[in-house]
Design an enzyme around this catalytic site. Structure first.
Site, PDB file in Angstrom:
ATOM      1  N   ARG A  31       0.833  -1.215   0.000  1.00 17.96           N
ATOM      2  CA  ARG A  31       0.000   0.000   0.000  1.00 17.96           C
ATOM      3  C   ARG A  31       0.860   1.253   0.000  1.00 17.96           C
ATOM      4  O   ARG A  31       0.354   2.354  -0.061  1.00 17.96           O
ATOM      5  CB  ARG A  31      -0.996  -0.001   1.136  1.00 17.96           C
ATOM      6  CG  ARG A  31      -0.350  -0.002   2.469  1.00 17.96           C
ATOM      7  CD  ARG A  31      -1.295   0.076   3.592  1.00 17.96           C
ATOM      8  NE  ARG A  31      -0.482  -0.145   4.777  1.00 17.96           N
ATOM      9  CZ  ARG A  31      -0.843   0.154   5.992  1.00 17.96           C
ATOM     10  NH1 ARG A  31      -2.010   0.669   6.215  1.00 17.96           N
ATOM     11  NH2 ARG A  31      -0.048  -0.063   6.995  1.00 17.96           N
ATOM     12  N   HIS A  77      14.781 -20.715   5.827  1.00 20.83           N
ATOM     13  CA  HIS A  77      15.740 -20.494   4.729  1.00 20.83           C
ATOM     14  C   HIS A  77      17.017 -21.321   4.900  1.00 20.83           C
ATOM     15  O   HIS A  77      17.729 -21.565   3.938  1.00 20.83           O
ATOM     16  CB  HIS A  77      16.039 -19.004   4.531  1.00 20.83           C
ATOM     17  CG  HIS A  77      16.987 -18.408   5.526  1.00 20.83           C
ATOM     18  ND1 HIS A  77      16.610 -18.055   6.787  1.00 20.83           N
ATOM     19  CD2 HIS A  77      18.299 -18.109   5.436  1.00 20.83           C
ATOM     20  CE1 HIS A  77      17.649 -17.559   7.429  1.00 20.83           C
ATOM     21  NE2 HIS A  77      18.697 -17.586   6.640  1.00 20.83           N
ATOM     22  N   ASP A 119      13.824 -17.382  17.685  1.00 16.92           N
ATOM     23  CA  ASP A 119      14.296 -16.857  16.397  1.00 16.92           C
ATOM     24  C   ASP A 119      15.181 -17.864  15.662  1.00 16.92           C
ATOM     25  O   ASP A 119      15.156 -17.938  14.438  1.00 16.92           O
ATOM     26  CB  ASP A 119      15.078 -15.557  16.649  1.00 16.92           C
ATOM     27  CG  ASP A 119      15.429 -14.812  15.372  1.00 16.92           C
ATOM     28  OD1 ASP A 119      14.556 -14.721  14.488  1.00 16.92           O
ATOM     29  OD2 ASP A 119      16.570 -14.320  15.254  1.00 16.92           O
ATOM     30  N   HIS A 134      15.833 -23.008  12.733  1.00 16.80           N
ATOM     31  CA  HIS A 134      17.069 -23.341  12.012  1.00 16.80           C
ATOM     32  C   HIS A 134      17.888 -24.424  12.723  1.00 16.80           C
ATOM     33  O   HIS A 134      18.330 -25.387  12.106  1.00 16.80           O
ATOM     34  CB  HIS A 134      17.962 -22.104  11.860  1.00 16.80           C
ATOM     35  CG  HIS A 134      17.265 -20.935  11.226  1.00 16.80           C
ATOM     36  ND1 HIS A 134      16.334 -21.074  10.238  1.00 16.80           N
ATOM     37  CD2 HIS A 134      17.381 -19.601  11.435  1.00 16.80           C
ATOM     38  CE1 HIS A 134      15.896 -19.879   9.873  1.00 16.80           C
ATOM     39  NE2 HIS A 134      16.514 -18.962  10.595  1.00 16.80           N
ATOM     40  N   LYS A 159      23.863 -13.653  18.914  1.00 19.04           N
ATOM     41  CA  LYS A 159      24.161 -12.419  18.180  1.00 19.04           C
ATOM     42  C   LYS A 159      25.382 -11.782  18.815  1.00 19.04           C
ATOM     43  O   LYS A 159      25.663 -11.974  19.997  1.00 19.04           O
ATOM     44  CB  LYS A 159      22.990 -11.448  18.277  1.00 19.04           C
ATOM     45  CG  LYS A 159      21.686 -12.012  17.738  1.00 19.04           C
ATOM     46  CD  LYS A 159      21.210 -11.229  16.548  1.00 19.04           C
ATOM     47  CE  LYS A 159      19.948 -11.780  15.953  1.00 19.04           C
ATOM     48  NZ  LYS A 159      20.068 -12.101  14.529  1.00 19.04           N
TER      49      LYS A 159
HETATM   50  C1  BG6 Z   1      16.818 -15.342  10.554  1.00 17.72           C
HETATM   51  C2  BG6 Z   1      16.763 -14.714  11.903  1.00 17.72           C
HETATM   52  O1  BG6 Z   1      15.867 -16.371  10.456  1.00 17.72           O
HETATM   53  O2  BG6 Z   1      18.116 -15.892  10.326  1.00 17.72           O
HETATM   54  C3  BG6 Z   1      17.830 -13.630  12.041  1.00 17.72           C
HETATM   55  O3  BG6 Z   1      15.487 -14.137  12.117  1.00 17.72           O
HETATM   56  C4  BG6 Z   1      19.194 -14.186  11.683  1.00 17.72           C
HETATM   57  O4  BG6 Z   1      17.845 -13.090  13.333  1.00 17.72           O
HETATM   58  C5  BG6 Z   1      19.162 -14.925  10.348  1.00 17.72           C
HETATM   59  O5  BG6 Z   1      20.097 -13.098  11.613  1.00 17.72           O
HETATM   60  C6  BG6 Z   1      20.460 -15.648  10.093  1.00 17.72           C
HETATM   61  O6  BG6 Z   1      20.471 -16.157   8.787  1.00 17.72           O
HETATM   62  P1  BG6 Z   1      21.831 -16.287   7.965  1.00 17.72           P
HETATM   63  O7  BG6 Z   1      21.392 -16.916   6.677  1.00 17.72           O
HETATM   64  O8  BG6 Z   1      22.376 -14.907   7.808  1.00 17.72           O
HETATM   65  O9  BG6 Z   1      22.742 -17.146   8.774  1.00 17.72           O
END
Ligand code: BG6
Length: 487
Positions: free
Chosen positions: A48, A175, A232, A237, A337
């Protein structure tokens, strides 16, 4: 990868951060590579914050172009990519606007993909609005993480979306599953006869999985402060990586064979005993420190973060898998982090020789170890012992390296590119099935609850270090330590 399957790719959150940094650049790469996307395929951005297509294209030029092709943009490919893009202005709070979307896509060819690059609170309203104009039929829906905040909220979303889309239509993105090295882990384990006999409790002493980041919370302080590292990174992951490392060989690579095996691992995770949590789970939060010589502020002073926040930016866990293959083998998981390095790797520590005929040096730590580095610089390194040249029998740790970029000249495909092509081509193997997601939440939730109930603050660590000392102490109890090598 060739495809002739035409598609209409509808991107909700078309001006969002994810669209800008990942989704549109990945679609551009697939377009530029040629042969991956059907010529007739269209991208319909929904947002939007732009008045019309012209304004949206201007936004794409300004914001997306800087994120494509590190080696410079191929201008011809870029202009033909822009021709694929249509735009529909929709206020997501206004379901009637979806009639505009229906009209915009009705004559477009191919399978319809709806990519929800929005916050999870919009998933259900968008799905309902799509159904209200009949757009859910024969379509695929892509849901970004975080999918919910806990088991209950994730079930609520899955139930509501499940009333509109069948499970085979739903693509839940993690991902990490699209990363080339993660694919390679499957190749390593199931394409070689060498490792499989050793991949079990008789030969493996412990396994570590680390995803360490140098980055802080960037512009996402508000989101992150309500989320924390366990939700997160671990729930998705890290547990996905763990399930791939530990799964039984699947019957084939079809989507359900792989996902069934991963699910078995997730269901076999030993539940965390709340009374024992201090011994198996460490939570930390970064304070001010320095990353590669640059001062960085404390988490609690980042924009969007509450000054007295008790959200964890670091987690280390000892996990056990209750099955025949892995009983008694500790899996140590760690993520954080603002750590000392950006690295994602899996370390398999094999058992030492049962009897040291070659003297004490044959028992050195650091040998009998396989390190699978996922990023940066994908490599597989096998540490073994060799005799030091010269007199006497002194052994030293040496390593055999497999550096993938020396074997394969073609660059790696970005995770998002692979996953988007999979959605367009209807391949579900690299997406998280609902039962996997539930099993992961089910295991993680008692930790969240216990942390909340105990009300203890996370352990501090200085930015630029490897996290709180308690994470190292946890491994020391098992006679081991984290592998922390310089990149
Ligand atoms: C994301 C998280 O799913 O993955 C982020 O929300 C994180 O906090 C990221 O930084 C890390 O992904 P990559 O591919 O950079 O290791």
């Amino acid at each position: 990868m060739q495809t002739d399957s035409s598609f209409t790719f509808v991107l909700f959150g078309g001006t969002g951060d994810l669209s800008m940094r990942k989704i549109l650049p990945a679609l551009f790469e697939a377009h530029r590579a040629g042969g991956m996307l059907a010529d007739s395929g269209k991208i319909v951005a929904v947002a939007r914050h732009a008045a019309d297509r012209g304004e949206y294209i201007q936004w794409v030029n300004e914001h997306v172009k800087p994120h494509v092709s590190k080696n410079g943009v191929d201008e011809t490919a870029w202009s033909s990519f822009l021709e694929r893009i249509e735009f529909v202005k929709i206020d997501l709070g206004n379901p009637e606007d979806f009639a505009l979307l229906r009209d915009a896509v009705k004559d477009l060819p191919g399978i319809r993909v709806f990519y929800l690059a929005t916050g999870p609170s919009l998933f259900v309203p968008i799905c309902r609005a799509l159904a209200s104009v009949g757009l859910n039929e024969n379509a695929r829906i892509v849901l970004e993480k975080p999918l919910g905040y806990d088991l209950k909220s994730s079930n609520a979303i899955n139930d509501a979306v499940g009333e509109i889309f069948a499970e085979e239509q739903i693509y839940r993105i993690d991902h990490y599953l699209g990363k080339e090295p993660v694919q390679n882990l499957l190749a390593l384990r199931f394409g070689n006869a060498l490792f499989e006999p050793l991949w079990r409790r008789e030969w493996v002493e412990s396994i570590q999985i680390t995803i360490a980041e140098e980055l802080g919370v960037e512009a996402r302080g508000d989101f992150y402060d309500n989320t924390g590292a366990l939700r997160d990174m671990v729930q998705n992951h890290l547990l996905q990586l763990l399930s791939i490392v530990a799964m039984e060989p699947p019957h084939s690579m079809d989507s359900d064979s792989v996902r069934d095996e991963k699910l078995r691992v997730l269901r076999a995770l030993k539940p965390i005993d709340p009374l024992n949590i201090g011994k198996v789970a460490v939570r930390g939060q970064y304070h001010a420190g320095g990353i590669r010589g640059n001062a960085v502020p404390a988490y609690a002073t980042e924009p969007g973060v509450k000054p007295n926040s008790t959200t964890e930016t670091f987690v280390a866990l000892k996990v056990e898998i209750e099955n025949w293959r892995w009983a008694g083998v500790p899996f140590f998981l760690r993520t954080g982090k603002r750590l000392a390095d950006r690295v994602a790797e899996i370390v398999v520590n094999f058992r030492a020789v049962p009897h040291s005929a070659l003297g004490a040096s044959a028992l050195r730590a650091g040998a009998n170890r396989l390190v699978i580095r996922l990023q940066p610089n994908e490599t597989i390194r096998l540490y073994c012992l060799a005799k030091q040249p010269g007199e006497g029998m002194n052994l030293a740790s040496v390593h055999l390296d497999l550096a993938f970029d020396q074997f394969f000249r073609e660059g790696q495909m970005e995770a998002y590119q692979r996953l988007l092509l999979d959605v367009i081509n209807g391949r579900l193997a690299l997406f998280v099935r609902r039962d996997e997601q539930e099993a992961a939440w089910r295991w993680v939730e008692p930790i969240l609850n216990e942390w909340k109930a105990s009300n203890k603050p996370p352990k501090p660590y200085a930015a630029g270090t490897w996290g709180p000392a308690a994470a190292s102490a946890m491994l020391a109890q098992h006679g081991t330590c984290w592998l922390e090598e310089e990149n």
